[in-house]
Design a protein around this motif. Structure first.
Motif, PDB file in Angstrom:
ATOM      1  N   MET A  28      -6.651  -8.153  -1.455  1.00  0.00           N
ATOM      2  CA  MET A  28      -5.462  -7.686   0.128  1.00  0.00           C
ATOM      3  C   MET A  28      -6.078  -6.815   1.350  1.00  0.00           C
ATOM      4  O   MET A  28      -5.884  -6.100   2.064  1.00  0.00           O
ATOM      5  N   GLU A  29      -6.746  -5.704  -0.162  1.00  0.00           N
ATOM      6  CA  GLU A  29      -7.555  -4.348  -0.144  1.00  0.00           C
ATOM      7  C   GLU A  29      -8.432  -4.703   1.198  1.00  0.00           C
ATOM      8  O   GLU A  29      -8.377  -4.142   1.792  1.00  0.00           O
ATOM      9  N   ASP A  30      -9.131  -5.511   0.644  1.00  0.00           N
ATOM     10  CA  ASP A  30     -10.830  -5.743   0.999  1.00  0.00           C
ATOM     11  C   ASP A  30     -10.299  -6.307   3.032  1.00  0.00           C
ATOM     12  O   ASP A  30     -10.865  -5.715   3.317  1.00  0.00           O
ATOM     13  N   CYS A  31      -9.055  -6.923   2.467  1.00  0.00           N
ATOM     14  CA  CYS A  31      -9.182  -7.810   4.040  1.00  0.00           C
ATOM     15  C   CYS A  31      -8.262  -7.760   4.512  1.00  0.00           C
ATOM     16  O   CYS A  31      -8.273  -8.094   6.009  1.00  0.00           O
ATOM     17  N   ARG A  32      -7.587  -6.414   4.459  1.00  0.00           N
ATOM     18  CA  ARG A  32      -6.320  -5.546   5.058  1.00  0.00           C
ATOM     19  C   ARG A  32      -5.595  -6.248   5.087  1.00  0.00           C
ATOM     20  O   ARG A  32      -4.565  -6.654   6.653  1.00  0.00           O
ATOM     21  N   GLY A  33      -5.240  -7.441   4.458  1.00  0.00           N
ATOM     22  CA  GLY A  33      -4.106  -8.677   5.003  1.00  0.00           C
ATOM     23  C   GLY A  33      -2.594  -8.275   5.487  1.00  0.00           C
ATOM     24  O   GLY A  33      -2.352  -8.378   5.486  1.00  0.00           O
ATOM     25  N   TYR A  34      -2.612  -6.875   4.619  1.00  0.00           N
ATOM     26  CA  TYR A  34      -1.112  -6.508   4.701  1.00  0.00           C
ATOM     27  C   TYR A  34      -0.501  -6.418   6.309  1.00  0.00           C
ATOM     28  O   TYR A  34      -0.358  -5.823   6.590  1.00  0.00           O
ATOM     29  N   LEU A  35      -2.669  -5.551   7.062  1.00  0.00           N
ATOM     30  CA  LEU A  35      -2.121  -5.669   8.562  1.00  0.00           C
ATOM     31  C   LEU A  35      -1.154  -6.019   9.139  1.00  0.00           C
ATOM     32  O   LEU A  35      -0.158  -6.540  10.106  1.00  0.00           O
ATOM     33  N   LYS A  36      -2.064  -7.809   9.211  1.00  0.00           N
ATOM     34  CA  LYS A  36      -1.806  -9.186   9.470  1.00  0.00           C
ATOM     35  C   LYS A  36       0.098  -9.117   9.123  1.00  0.00           C
ATOM     36  O   LYS A  36       0.615 -10.710  10.108  1.00  0.00           O
ATOM     37  N   LEU A  37       0.397  -9.147   7.936  1.00  0.00           N
ATOM     38  CA  LEU A  37       1.598  -9.073   8.081  1.00  0.00           C
ATOM     39  C   LEU A  37       3.518  -7.811   8.715  1.00  0.00           C
ATOM     40  O   LEU A  37       3.924  -8.237   8.369  1.00  0.00           O
ATOM     41  N   LEU A  42      -1.346  -0.526   2.185  1.00  0.00           N
ATOM     42  CA  LEU A  42      -1.876  -1.194   0.878  1.00  0.00           C
ATOM     43  C   LEU A  42       0.341  -1.186   0.243  1.00  0.00           C
ATOM     44  O   LEU A  42       0.892  -1.336  -0.046  1.00  0.00           O
ATOM     45  N   PHE A  43      -0.105   0.562   0.341  1.00  0.00           N
ATOM     46  CA  PHE A  43       0.966   1.474  -0.236  1.00  0.00           C
ATOM     47  C   PHE A  43       2.432   0.816   0.382  1.00  0.00           C
ATOM     48  O   PHE A  43       3.591   0.748  -0.102  1.00  0.00           O
ATOM     49  N   ASP A  44       2.230   0.590   1.384  1.00  0.00           N
ATOM     50  CA  ASP A  44       3.911   0.543   2.691  1.00  0.00           C
ATOM     51  C   ASP A  44       3.915  -1.332   1.873  1.00  0.00           C
ATOM     52  O   ASP A  44       5.142  -2.054   1.894  1.00  0.00           O
ATOM     53  N   ASN A  51       8.501  -5.034  -2.858  1.00  0.00           N
ATOM     54  CA  ASN A  51       9.236  -4.467  -3.180  1.00  0.00           C
ATOM     55  C   ASN A  51       9.499  -3.233  -4.919  1.00  0.00           C
ATOM     56  O   ASN A  51       9.816  -3.083  -5.626  1.00  0.00           O
ATOM     57  N   TYR A  52       8.255  -3.032  -5.143  1.00  0.00           N
ATOM     58  CA  TYR A  52       7.822  -2.128  -6.421  1.00  0.00           C
ATOM     59  C   TYR A  52       8.579  -0.687  -5.293  1.00  0.00           C
ATOM     60  O   TYR A  52       8.861  -0.276  -4.314  1.00  0.00           O
ATOM     61  N   SER A  53       9.081  -0.219  -6.516  1.00  0.00           N
ATOM     62  CA  SER A  53       9.722   1.321  -6.428  1.00  0.00           C
ATOM     63  C   SER A  53       8.352   2.197  -6.420  1.00  0.00           C
ATOM     64  O   SER A  53       7.156   1.242  -6.077  1.00  0.00           O
ATOM     65  N   GLU A  54       8.021   3.031  -5.159  1.00  0.00           N
ATOM     66  CA  GLU A  54       6.867   3.682  -4.745  1.00  0.00           C
ATOM     67  C   GLU A  54       6.511   4.409  -5.992  1.00  0.00           C
ATOM     68  O   GLU A  54       4.936   4.925  -5.453  1.00  0.00           O
ATOM     69  N   ALA A  55       6.443   5.041  -6.932  1.00  0.00           N
ATOM     70  CA  ALA A  55       5.770   5.326  -8.351  1.00  0.00           C
ATOM     71  C   ALA A  55       5.048   3.927  -8.838  1.00  0.00           C
ATOM     72  O   ALA A  55       4.004   3.961  -8.806  1.00  0.00           O
ATOM     73  N   ALA A  57       3.918   1.368  -6.904  1.00  0.00           N
ATOM     74  CA  ALA A  57       3.293   1.050  -5.660  1.00  0.00           C
ATOM     75  C   ALA A  57       1.815   1.837  -5.919  1.00  0.00           C
ATOM     76  O   ALA A  57       1.089   1.519  -5.870  1.00  0.00           O
ATOM     77  N   TYR A  58       2.214   3.601  -5.859  1.00  0.00           N
ATOM     78  CA  TYR A  58       1.154   4.032  -6.628  1.00  0.00           C
ATOM     79  C   TYR A  58       0.268   4.417  -7.350  1.00  0.00           C
ATOM     80  O   TYR A  58      -0.661   3.896  -7.460  1.00  0.00           O
ATOM     81  N   GLN A  59       0.632   3.692  -8.568  1.00  0.00           N
ATOM     82  CA  GLN A  59       0.098   3.587  -9.661  1.00  0.00           C
ATOM     83  C   GLN A  59      -0.414   2.142  -9.052  1.00  0.00           C
ATOM     84  O   GLN A  59      -2.271   1.731  -9.609  1.00  0.00           O
ATOM     85  N   ARG A  60      -0.289   0.784  -8.698  1.00  0.00           N
ATOM     86  CA  ARG A  60      -0.893  -0.500  -8.839  1.00  0.00           C
ATOM     87  C   ARG A  60      -2.218   0.342  -7.542  1.00  0.00           C
ATOM     88  O   ARG A  60      -3.303  -0.371  -7.870  1.00  0.00           O
ATOM     89  N   GLN A  61      -1.407   0.702  -6.434  1.00  0.00           N
ATOM     90  CA  GLN A  61      -2.429   1.585  -4.975  1.00  0.00           C
ATOM     91  C   GLN A  61      -3.726   1.913  -6.187  1.00  0.00           C
ATOM     92  O   GLN A  61      -4.961   1.820  -6.025  1.00  0.00           O
TER      93      GLN A  61
END
Length: 90
Positions: A28-37, A42-44, A51-55, A57-61
């Protein structure tokens, strides 16, 4: 004890699923697919889209970005030698 064996199996599956999630987030990061959505980053996407918590989401990013730079980290996560929180606090 049966419940212990079931929990061990679930824990193993949890590690596998976490690894799969990181792989898909990398895609998702490589293709920036989140922008298309309609997400700005990626964090957003992790927070509002998945629906991850901010904490969390930060870990995964952070893991997605670190594993791109240091692929050995992903291997250690896959093997259970590192946790996502350990990666982001080190």
């Amino acid at each position: 004890m049966k419940i212990h064996q079931e929990l061990l199996k679930l824990r193993h599956n949890e590690k596998r699923i976490t690894s799969e999630i990181l792989d898909k987030l990398q895609e998702m990061e490589d293709c920036r697919g989140y922008l298309k959505l309609g997400f700005s980053s990626l964090f957003d996407y992790l927070v509002r889209g998945l629906n991850y918590s901010e904490a969390t989401a930060y870990q995964r990013q952070a893991c997605v970005r670190l594993t791109r730079e240091v692929p050995e980290i992903k291997e250690k996560i896959d093997q259970g030698h590192l946790t996502l929180s350990a990666v982001t606090t080190a």
